[in-house]
Design an enzyme around this catalytic site. Sequence first.
Site, mmCIF file in Angstrom:
data_model
loop_
_atom_site.group_PDB
_atom_site.id
_atom_site.type_symbol
_atom_site.label_atom_id
_atom_site.label_comp_id
_atom_site.label_asym_id
_atom_site.label_seq_id
_atom_site.Cartn_x
_atom_site.Cartn_y
_atom_site.Cartn_z
ATOM 1 N N SER A 1 7.973 5.006 1.817
ATOM 2 C CA SER A 1 7.979 6.282 1.368
ATOM 3 C C SER A 1 8.726 7.396 1.924
ATOM 4 O O SER A 1 9.166 7.220 3.115
ATOM 5 C CB SER A 1 6.512 6.948 1.457
ATOM 6 O OG SER A 1 5.595 6.030 0.813
HETATM 7 C C1 LIG Z 1 4.711 2.876 -1.008
HETATM 8 S S1 LIG Z 1 4.367 0.985 -0.496
HETATM 9 C C2 LIG Z 1 3.750 1.244 1.140
HETATM 10 C C3 LIG Z 1 4.459 2.023 2.184
HETATM 11 C C4 LIG Z 1 3.970 2.081 3.670
HETATM 12 N N1 LIG Z 1 2.905 2.690 4.104
HETATM 13 C C5 LIG Z 1 4.938 2.055 4.675
HETATM 14 O O1 LIG Z 1 4.864 2.989 5.592
HETATM 15 O O2 LIG Z 1 6.172 1.529 4.481
HETATM 16 C C6 LIG Z 1 2.851 0.497 -1.234
HETATM 17 C C7 LIG Z 1 2.281 -0.944 -0.527
HETATM 18 O O3 LIG Z 1 1.120 -0.964 -1.166
HETATM 19 C C8 LIG Z 1 0.830 -2.527 -1.392
HETATM 20 N N2 LIG Z 1 -0.152 -2.625 -2.374
HETATM 21 C C9 LIG Z 1 -0.259 -2.672 -3.590
HETATM 22 N N3 LIG Z 1 -1.376 -2.997 -4.104
HETATM 23 C C10 LIG Z 1 -2.195 -3.346 -2.899
HETATM 24 C C11 LIG Z 1 -3.628 -3.721 -2.825
HETATM 25 N N4 LIG Z 1 -4.135 -3.989 -3.879
HETATM 26 N N5 LIG Z 1 -4.007 -4.086 -1.625
HETATM 27 C C12 LIG Z 1 -3.091 -3.814 -0.644
HETATM 28 N N6 LIG Z 1 -1.848 -3.373 -0.578
HETATM 29 C C13 LIG Z 1 -1.453 -3.254 -1.895
HETATM 30 C C14 LIG Z 1 2.367 -2.914 -1.948
HETATM 31 O O4 LIG Z 1 2.472 -4.306 -1.760
HETATM 32 C C15 LIG Z 1 3.080 -1.845 -0.981
HETATM 33 O O5 LIG Z 1 3.592 -2.636 0.040
#
Ligand SMILES: C[S@@+](CC[C@H](N)C(=O)[O-])C[C@H]1O[C@@H](n2cnc3c(N)ncnc32)[C@H](O)[C@@H]1O
Length: 296
Positions: free
Chosen positions: A105
């Site tokens: 993000s």
């Molecule tokens: C915007 S990114 C996260 C950014 C992260 N917090 C960082 O500091 O880089 C969203 C993440 O949520 C994960 N995600 C999506 N659905 C999910 C789920 N049901 N459970 C766990 N993670 C999930 C995606 O694979 C992705 O890596």
Amino acid sequence: MDEQQHATACARIIDTYRGGYFNDRAWLREAFGSVSRAHFVPDQVWWPQRGEDGLYPLIDRTLDPERWLDAVYSARTPLITQIEDGAVTPADGATASNAFTSSISCAAVVVQMLHHLDPQPGENVLEIGTGTGYNAALLAHRVGARHLTTMEIDPATADRARRALHARGVPSPTIAVTDGESGYAARAPYDRLISTACVQQIPPAWLEQMRPGGTILTPVATPFGDDALALLTTDGHGHASGRLVAAVSFMRLRSQREPRPWRDLGWPRLPDYELTAGPDGQSVRQRSACAPRETS
Ligand SMILES: C[S@@+](CC[C@H](N)C(=O)[O-])C[C@H]1O[C@@H](n2cnc3c(N)ncnc32)[C@H](O)[C@@H]1O
């Protein structure tokens, strides 16, 4: 500019935003300045705005280190780290696909979210969406790694984050590679839960795994084009309520990608609003529950 100078310049830009997210959060300014964002960003990332060729450009650290570092510390732009759950790879180069499935993000939103979450040292925190591990590193810096659990559904993404977190030479948080929609009961109850993936509906497991007076911060899909950042207080018995504090844009929780009718998700319909316009401007308000409704 070296990385520290980039971080300082980026923090200065964030300081100009309404909200003053670093103000009265000295720990957050300190964490932002001392946890290397560059350490967590892959060497190849996609820029989320199309170039003149209509493609999302790939930025390669090896080929263009200055552009890469500029991108890492762009206050307002997230960097895309995965497309189509990994079906499009950096080897494909620039791409037309906008099915972004993982990212880091943008710095301003990371800071804004941590400001609202306001974790305290020693609190038990659950993060949904480990992604690159950067936000987890900031959280661990604040609450202590042994108090943090971070969940990532994508095994390759989780594996990379684990390596990045371990390589920092400080203790790492617990990383659970599974669907975050179920929360992580083994380490409940939590004082704070932050999701960096957007939900349509707050998963019941999140509500059940919180302490009374706990905080949930999550993007929620809305019918208004933007997602809303919901800041909720939990009662420890499966309920939460609170405010929508900001408009944001996030990728969906994988398990909640399929759109559902807004009405089923508790949102009012457009006919539930009334608009008033005049020389002093305009306002849009929700109609009172007893006002008659147009049916056409
Ligand atoms: C915007 S990114 C996260 C950014 C992260 N917090 C960082 O500091 O880089 C969203 C993440 O949520 C994960 N995600 C999506 N659905 C999910 C789920 N049901 N459970 C766990 N993670 C999930 C995606 O694979 C992705 O890596």
